[in-house]
Design a protein around this motif. Sequence first.
Motif, PDB file in Angstrom:
ATOM      1  N   GLU A 138      14.861  12.323  31.669  1.00  0.00           N
ATOM      2  CA  GLU A 138      15.871  12.917  30.734  1.00  0.00           C
ATOM      3  C   GLU A 138      15.494  14.085  29.989  1.00  0.00           C
ATOM      4  OE1 GLU A 138      17.464  10.056  27.872  1.00  0.00           O
ATOM      5  OE2 GLU A 138      18.110   8.572  29.351  1.00  0.00           O
ATOM      6  N   LEU A 139      14.163  14.147  29.709  1.00  0.00           N
ATOM      7  CA  LEU A 139      13.590  15.398  29.157  1.00  0.00           C
ATOM      8  C   LEU A 139      13.440  16.441  30.079  1.00  0.00           C
ATOM      9  CD1 LEU A 139      11.941  16.952  27.269  1.00  0.00           C
ATOM     10  CD2 LEU A 139       9.914  15.755  27.881  1.00  0.00           C
ATOM     11  N   ILE A 140      13.156  16.097  31.427  1.00  0.00           N
ATOM     12  CA  ILE A 140      13.106  17.260  32.590  1.00  0.00           C
ATOM     13  C   ILE A 140      14.655  17.579  32.889  1.00  0.00           C
ATOM     14  CG2 ILE A 140      12.710  17.460  34.945  1.00  0.00           C
ATOM     15  CD1 ILE A 140      10.337  15.570  34.833  1.00  0.00           C
ATOM     16  N   ALA A 141      15.448  16.695  32.720  1.00  0.00           N
ATOM     17  CA  ALA A 141      17.214  16.986  33.159  1.00  0.00           C
ATOM     18  C   ALA A 141      17.438  18.043  32.046  1.00  0.00           C
ATOM     19  CB  ALA A 141      17.702  15.894  33.063  1.00  0.00           C
ATOM     20  N   LEU A 142      17.191  17.730  30.778  1.00  0.00           N
ATOM     21  CA  LEU A 142      17.763  18.808  29.624  1.00  0.00           C
ATOM     22  C   LEU A 142      16.965  19.980  29.817  1.00  0.00           C
ATOM     23  CD1 LEU A 142      18.918  18.947  26.790  1.00  0.00           C
ATOM     24  CD2 LEU A 142      16.735  18.407  25.909  1.00  0.00           C
ATOM     25  N   ALA A 143      15.873  20.147  29.918  1.00  0.00           N
ATOM     26  CA  ALA A 143      15.111  21.441  30.203  1.00  0.00           C
ATOM     27  C   ALA A 143      15.931  22.142  31.380  1.00  0.00           C
ATOM     28  CB  ALA A 143      13.611  21.226  30.487  1.00  0.00           C
ATOM     29  N   LYS A 144      16.129  21.450  32.538  1.00  0.00           N
ATOM     30  CA  LYS A 144      16.642  22.118  33.748  1.00  0.00           C
ATOM     31  C   LYS A 144      18.175  22.554  33.432  1.00  0.00           C
ATOM     32  CE  LYS A 144      13.776  20.334  37.408  1.00  0.00           C
ATOM     33  NZ  LYS A 144      13.663  19.395  38.370  1.00  0.00           N
ATOM     34  N   GLN A 145      18.888  21.934  32.493  1.00  0.00           N
ATOM     35  CA  GLN A 145      20.091  21.885  32.066  1.00  0.00           C
ATOM     36  C   GLN A 145      20.365  23.322  31.267  1.00  0.00           C
ATOM     37  OE1 GLN A 145      21.767  18.651  30.294  1.00  0.00           O
ATOM     38  NE2 GLN A 145      21.944  17.280  32.208  1.00  0.00           N
ATOM     39  N   LYS A 146      19.381  23.458  30.538  1.00  0.00           N
ATOM     40  CA  LYS A 146      19.250  24.666  29.377  1.00  0.00           C
ATOM     41  C   LYS A 146      17.890  25.477  29.575  1.00  0.00           C
ATOM     42  CE  LYS A 146      22.140  22.127  26.122  1.00  0.00           C
ATOM     43  NZ  LYS A 146      22.283  21.393  24.721  1.00  0.00           N
ATOM     44  N   PRO A 147      17.699  26.247  30.703  1.00  0.00           N
ATOM     45  CA  PRO A 147      16.550  27.014  31.095  1.00  0.00           C
ATOM     46  C   PRO A 147      16.435  27.825  29.883  1.00  0.00           C
ATOM     47  CG  PRO A 147      18.104  27.008  32.887  1.00  0.00           C
ATOM     48  CD  PRO A 147      18.822  26.458  31.686  1.00  0.00           C
ATOM     49  N   GLY A 148      14.988  27.622  29.412  1.00  0.00           N
ATOM     50  CA  GLY A 148      14.420  28.672  28.262  1.00  0.00           C
ATOM     51  C   GLY A 148      14.646  28.145  26.996  1.00  0.00           C
ATOM     52  N   SER A 149      15.221  26.929  26.779  1.00  0.00           N
ATOM     53  CA  SER A 149      15.642  26.352  25.390  1.00  0.00           C
ATOM     54  C   SER A 149      14.616  25.277  24.942  1.00  0.00           C
ATOM     55  CB  SER A 149      17.106  25.614  25.467  1.00  0.00           C
ATOM     56  OG  SER A 149      16.928  24.392  26.341  1.00  0.00           O
ATOM     57  N   VAL A 150      13.838  24.966  25.830  1.00  0.00           N
ATOM     58  CA  VAL A 150      12.491  24.106  25.386  1.00  0.00           C
ATOM     59  C   VAL A 150      11.476  24.618  25.480  1.00  0.00           C
ATOM     60  CG1 VAL A 150      11.555  21.622  26.506  1.00  0.00           C
ATOM     61  CG2 VAL A 150      13.887  22.098  26.687  1.00  0.00           C
ATOM     62  N   ASN A 151      10.577  24.044  24.263  1.00  0.00           N
ATOM     63  CA  ASN A 151       9.302  24.582  24.051  1.00  0.00           C
ATOM     64  C   ASN A 151       8.122  23.413  23.973  1.00  0.00           C
ATOM     65  OD1 ASN A 151       9.395  23.823  21.348  1.00  0.00           O
ATOM     66  ND2 ASN A 151      10.347  25.765  20.719  1.00  0.00           N
ATOM     67  N   PHE A 152       6.997  23.793  24.068  1.00  0.00           N
ATOM     68  CA  PHE A 152       5.991  22.652  23.686  1.00  0.00           C
ATOM     69  C   PHE A 152       5.111  23.287  22.862  1.00  0.00           C
ATOM     70  CE2 PHE A 152       4.053  24.981  27.404  1.00  0.00           C
ATOM     71  CZ  PHE A 152       2.921  25.159  27.182  1.00  0.00           C
ATOM     72  N   GLY A 153       4.322  22.312  22.019  1.00  0.00           N
ATOM     73  CA  GLY A 153       3.448  22.853  21.014  1.00  0.00           C
ATOM     74  C   GLY A 153       2.074  22.435  21.450  1.00  0.00           C
ATOM     75  N   SER A 154       0.846  23.018  20.797  1.00  0.00           N
ATOM     76  CA  SER A 154      -0.296  22.749  21.302  1.00  0.00           C
ATOM     77  C   SER A 154      -1.083  22.955  20.118  1.00  0.00           C
ATOM     78  CB  SER A 154      -0.853  23.479  22.291  1.00  0.00           C
ATOM     79  OG  SER A 154      -1.454  24.813  21.741  1.00  0.00           O
ATOM     80  N   ALA A 155      -2.544  22.398  19.936  1.00  0.00           N
ATOM     81  CA  ALA A 155      -3.589  22.791  18.666  1.00  0.00           C
ATOM     82  C   ALA A 155      -3.960  24.088  18.967  1.00  0.00           C
ATOM     83  CB  ALA A 155      -4.472  21.594  18.862  1.00  0.00           C
ATOM     84  N   GLY A 156      -3.528  24.866  20.003  1.00  0.00           N
ATOM     85  CA  GLY A 156      -4.026  26.148  20.249  1.00  0.00           C
ATOM     86  C   GLY A 156      -4.097  26.421  21.635  1.00  0.00           C
ATOM     87  N   ALA A 157      -4.313  27.808  21.972  1.00  0.00           N
ATOM     88  CA  ALA A 157      -4.390  28.082  23.626  1.00  0.00           C
ATOM     89  C   ALA A 157      -5.780  27.748  24.044  1.00  0.00           C
ATOM     90  CB  ALA A 157      -4.486  30.068  23.327  1.00  0.00           C
ATOM     91  N   GLY A 158      -5.580  27.221  25.303  1.00  0.00           N
ATOM     92  CA  GLY A 158      -6.656  26.636  25.762  1.00  0.00           C
ATOM     93  C   GLY A 158      -7.210  25.378  25.565  1.00  0.00           C
ATOM     94  N   THR A 159      -6.411  24.570  24.499  1.00  0.00           N
ATOM     95  CA  THR A 159      -6.813  23.331  24.227  1.00  0.00           C
ATOM     96  C   THR A 159      -6.287  22.432  24.976  1.00  0.00           C
ATOM     97  OG1 THR A 159      -4.671  23.029  22.945  1.00  0.00           O
ATOM     98  CG2 THR A 159      -6.596  23.948  21.685  1.00  0.00           C
ATOM     99  N   SER A 160      -6.879  21.172  25.296  1.00  0.00           N
ATOM    100  CA  SER A 160      -6.109  20.149  26.234  1.00  0.00           C
ATOM    101  C   SER A 160      -4.509  20.134  26.054  1.00  0.00           C
ATOM    102  CB  SER A 160      -6.951  18.759  26.123  1.00  0.00           C
ATOM    103  OG  SER A 160      -6.656  18.262  24.593  1.00  0.00           O
ATOM    104  N   HIS A 161      -4.117  20.028  24.925  1.00  0.00           N
ATOM    105  CA  HIS A 161      -2.630  20.237  24.626  1.00  0.00           C
ATOM    106  C   HIS A 161      -1.926  21.248  25.399  1.00  0.00           C
ATOM    107  CE1 HIS A 161      -3.352  18.496  20.099  1.00  0.00           C
ATOM    108  NE2 HIS A 161      -3.850  17.601  20.995  1.00  0.00           N
ATOM    109  N   HIS A 162      -2.704  22.291  25.222  1.00  0.00           N
ATOM    110  CA  HIS A 162      -2.068  23.234  26.024  1.00  0.00           C
ATOM    111  C   HIS A 162      -1.950  23.342  27.323  1.00  0.00           C
ATOM    112  CE1 HIS A 162      -2.213  28.166  26.959  1.00  0.00           C
ATOM    113  NE2 HIS A 162      -1.086  27.431  27.412  1.00  0.00           N
ATOM    114  N   LEU A 163      -3.131  22.992  28.051  1.00  0.00           N
ATOM    115  CA  LEU A 163      -3.112  22.767  29.318  1.00  0.00           C
ATOM    116  C   LEU A 163      -2.433  21.524  30.099  1.00  0.00           C
ATOM    117  CD1 LEU A 163      -6.795  23.573  29.960  1.00  0.00           C
ATOM    118  CD2 LEU A 163      -5.111  25.059  30.199  1.00  0.00           C
TER     119      LEU A 163
END
Length: 320
Positions: A138-163
């Motif tokens: 359902e998350l993937i479907a939402l992201a595809k229905q509204k391109p560019g409306s979904v973002n993701f967070g991380s603890a910083g550039a290059g962290t395991s969260h980011h990758l």
Amino acid sequence: MKHKLWIGLLALWAGGALAADAYPSRPLTLIVPFTPGGGTDIMARLIAEKLTRSLGQPVAVENKPGAGGTLGTDIAARAAPDGYTLMLGSISTISLNPSLYTNLATNPLTDLAPVSLIGSTPSILAVPKTLPVSSVQELIALAKQKPGSVNFGSAGAGTSHHLAGELFKMQANIQATHVPYKGSAPALLGLTRGDVHILIANIPSLLGAIQAQQIKPLAVTSLERSSLFPELPTVSESGLPGFEVIVWYGVFAPRGTPEPIVTRLNAEIRKAIEMPDVKKRLATEGAEPLSASPQAFAQRIKSDYEKWKKVIQAADVKLE
């Protein structure tokens, strides 16, 4: 000439065997390339305690944080290859940093010798409570229905969260904007507020928020379900076959450490991992025990390096 060569090889083997028999004859140092209190530090102190007993010599943990773990890794790589300086490394310091950093003084892939795996920590893909999805599909479907409306967070550039987020984007074939925070806690706060829509982070950092029902976990990122959350499906079984994001931890020695010493350390560490109290302690950290021969460990390191190098290059991530 051949006779002399064989004599030399036998002498070298005998010297290594004698060194292993006498080893260790003094205290050892286990370097942790991060600050005290984190997952790597906890793993190191757990193993150091067991090795102190089994080897009959003190194993002191020394924290050498800095530059994303590269400072402590460099210190370990430059140490004498005699078995008295070891390092507790992780996938980030060994398999990721060579592709992330452009100015490493030493290369952990070639300047450190794998000794033994200890354990691994899977991550959880979580979303805000208010996001109208209840599964990865359902998350993937939402992201595809509204391109560019979904973002993701991380603890910083290059962290395991980011990758992890970049890998999810690639395999799900969706658009999602990366929002870097300065640490895990701010990234989690951003998720609970709904400022970001996706956060893939390790279990310990999300556990409290999940238990308090502040966020919505959708799946775990290991190939097998987590013993802490057996009801949660894996991302792999949720429509992205083969998707895996885990943080493994292991012990390393400087390259050139005699093979008999590496073999002895591997055996002692693997015994420690099988102890009930060690398994219980790992479980409290959301970790699963892992063990492998030095050779099998080396193959895992190489495989992860190649996998994540592609992700890092595709996302054009570079750190100084």
